[in-house]
Design an enzyme around this catalytic site. Structure first.
Site, PDB file in Angstrom:
ATOM      1  CG  HIS A 210      -0.230   0.291   2.518  1.00 42.36           C
ATOM      2  ND1 HIS A 210       0.451  -0.687   3.200  1.00 42.36           N
ATOM      3  CD2 HIS A 210      -0.094   1.432   3.245  1.00 42.36           C
ATOM      4  CE1 HIS A 210       0.974  -0.169   4.298  1.00 42.36           C
ATOM      5  NE2 HIS A 210       0.668   1.120   4.349  1.00 42.36           N
ATOM      6  NE  ARG A 211       5.203   1.399   4.551  1.00 42.02           N
ATOM      7  CZ  ARG A 211       4.713   2.194   5.498  1.00 42.02           C
ATOM      8  NH1 ARG A 211       4.446   3.455   5.214  1.00 42.02           N
ATOM      9  NH2 ARG A 211       4.499   1.749   6.715  1.00 42.02           N
TER      10      ARG A 211
END
Length: 371
Positions: A210-211
């Site tokens: 998700h980064r």
């Protein structure tokens, strides 16, 4: 004593659940302590918020600021404006913030600027030293105005001391996320994908990404996915897709028979998968703590971590963000050479009890011996 306990995003909920339980236990023991649960609304969909309250036994919030959506600045401002109104109507003795999300920083600022209300930071002192991460800015700003620090590691203690925080304001208590993990392990739930993908114990990989550095650029995400799929050698990969990732992933046309893209799971379902997995590949920080305690190999697609104890003591290894590093890591895993790891000090399921005992002592509610 009235404590405002702040929760805004998914990682917060695992951290506050045992604290609420410990406060209730203190009340039952006759201590004059109470709390208000303030939900900022930073995460507001069912899977990212509602399920956690239900499964972890967190009560309905006393106040919901409903400040979800918008840019970082818009969300920070909305939380601060709305929480300030709450503080003006009924001032608490302490504002307790957890973790490193926008809600953590915003509520700490609102409290300190309004007549210097005391702030306690659970998970204070952790640092990645990566200023491209919004979370790092949240940590540094929050810690710069915090009164009491409840820490998870010796490294966090050292970071605070080096920044000029006095020793008497630092309390090494352990990790409340692990309190929740230990309490909830017997209640883990087999998710539907277990049967749908015909999964077997130690026979699949769990993945989360998700980064921004990994998922915001379509080409970078495609390269990572291709490297992971090639290195997996057909072993099933279960990928609960974060909303921000799903949008970009849909345009990459990545597809494989062993790749199972599913919606975000509830806490009890996700950790069932982690507990039985051969390994986890992630760019999360919190998951590396859970894999460390569960003894599950963990590959982290980051160049740094604010939780170095998961690498030096636990089962986590930083393999970076270069796709070329993925194949050697999988080969090491498949050869059975991944480190076993151990559990860091005070990650024993009693961190929240220590926090509440310290608070009772600090506010002179009674004399309590701290373990």
């Amino acid at each position: 004593m009235l404590i405002d306990i702040i929760a805004g995003a998914r990682p917060n909920f695992m951290k506050i659940a045992p604290i609420i339980k410990a406060v209730r236990n203190a009340v039952n023991d006759g201590y004059n302590i109470s709390f208000r649960l303030i939900h900022t609304g930073q995460h507001y969909d069912k899977k990212m918020s509602g399920d956690f309250f239900d499964q972890l036994g967190i009560p309905e919030p006393d106040i919901n600021l409903e400040a979800g959506g918008g840019t970082q600045a818009e969300q920070t401002a909305a939380i601060m404006v709305r929480y300030e109104k709450v503080l003006l109507e009924n001032r608490p003795d302490l504002v307790l913030v957890v973790g490193d999300v926008t809600s953590t920083m915003a509520c700490a600022i609102a409290a300190k600027k309004l007549n210097n209300i005391k702030v306690a930071h659970v998970e204070g002192g952790i640092r990645s030293w990566d200023m491209t991460m919004p979370e790092e800015i949240n940590r540094m700003v929050t810690d710069s105005i915090t009164d009491y620090f409840f820490t998870t590691s010796d490294t966090a203690n050292e970071n605070l001391l080096k920044s000029g925080v006095s020793l008497e304001r630092i309390f090494f208590v352990g990790n409340t996320m692990i309190d929740t993990l230990n309490q909830q392990t017997p209640r883990f739930i087999e998710p539907p994908v277990w049967k749908e993908a015909a999964l077997k114990d130690n026979g699949y990989i769990v993945m989360t990404l998700h980064r921004p550095a990994n998922v915001d650029e379509e080409n970078k995400l495609a390269e990572l996915m291709e490297a992971i799929l090639e290195a997996s050698k057909g072993v099933p990969i279960i990928f609960p897709v974060h909303p921000r990732t799903a949008k970009i992933l849909s345009s990459t046309n990545i597809n494989a028979s062993n790749l199972f893209l599913i919606e975000p799971l509830s806490y009890l379902e996700f950790n069932y998968l982690v507990q039985h997995a051969k390994a986890v590949i992630t760019d999360s920080g919190g998951i590396t703590e859970e894999t460390t305690v569960m003894g599950v190999p963990c590959m982290t697609l980051r160049d740094n971590t604010e939780r170095p104890e998961t690498c030096t003591i636990g089962t986590n290894e930083l393999i970076g963000t270069n796709p070329s590093a993925i194949k050697p890591a999988f080969e090491k895993l498949y050869r059975g050479e991944w480190k076993k790891g151990s559990i860091p000090k005070y990650w024993d399921g009693h961190a929240a009890d220590r926090i509440v005992k310290h608070l009772c002592t600090l506010f002179e509610l009674d004399s309590i011996t701290v373990n």
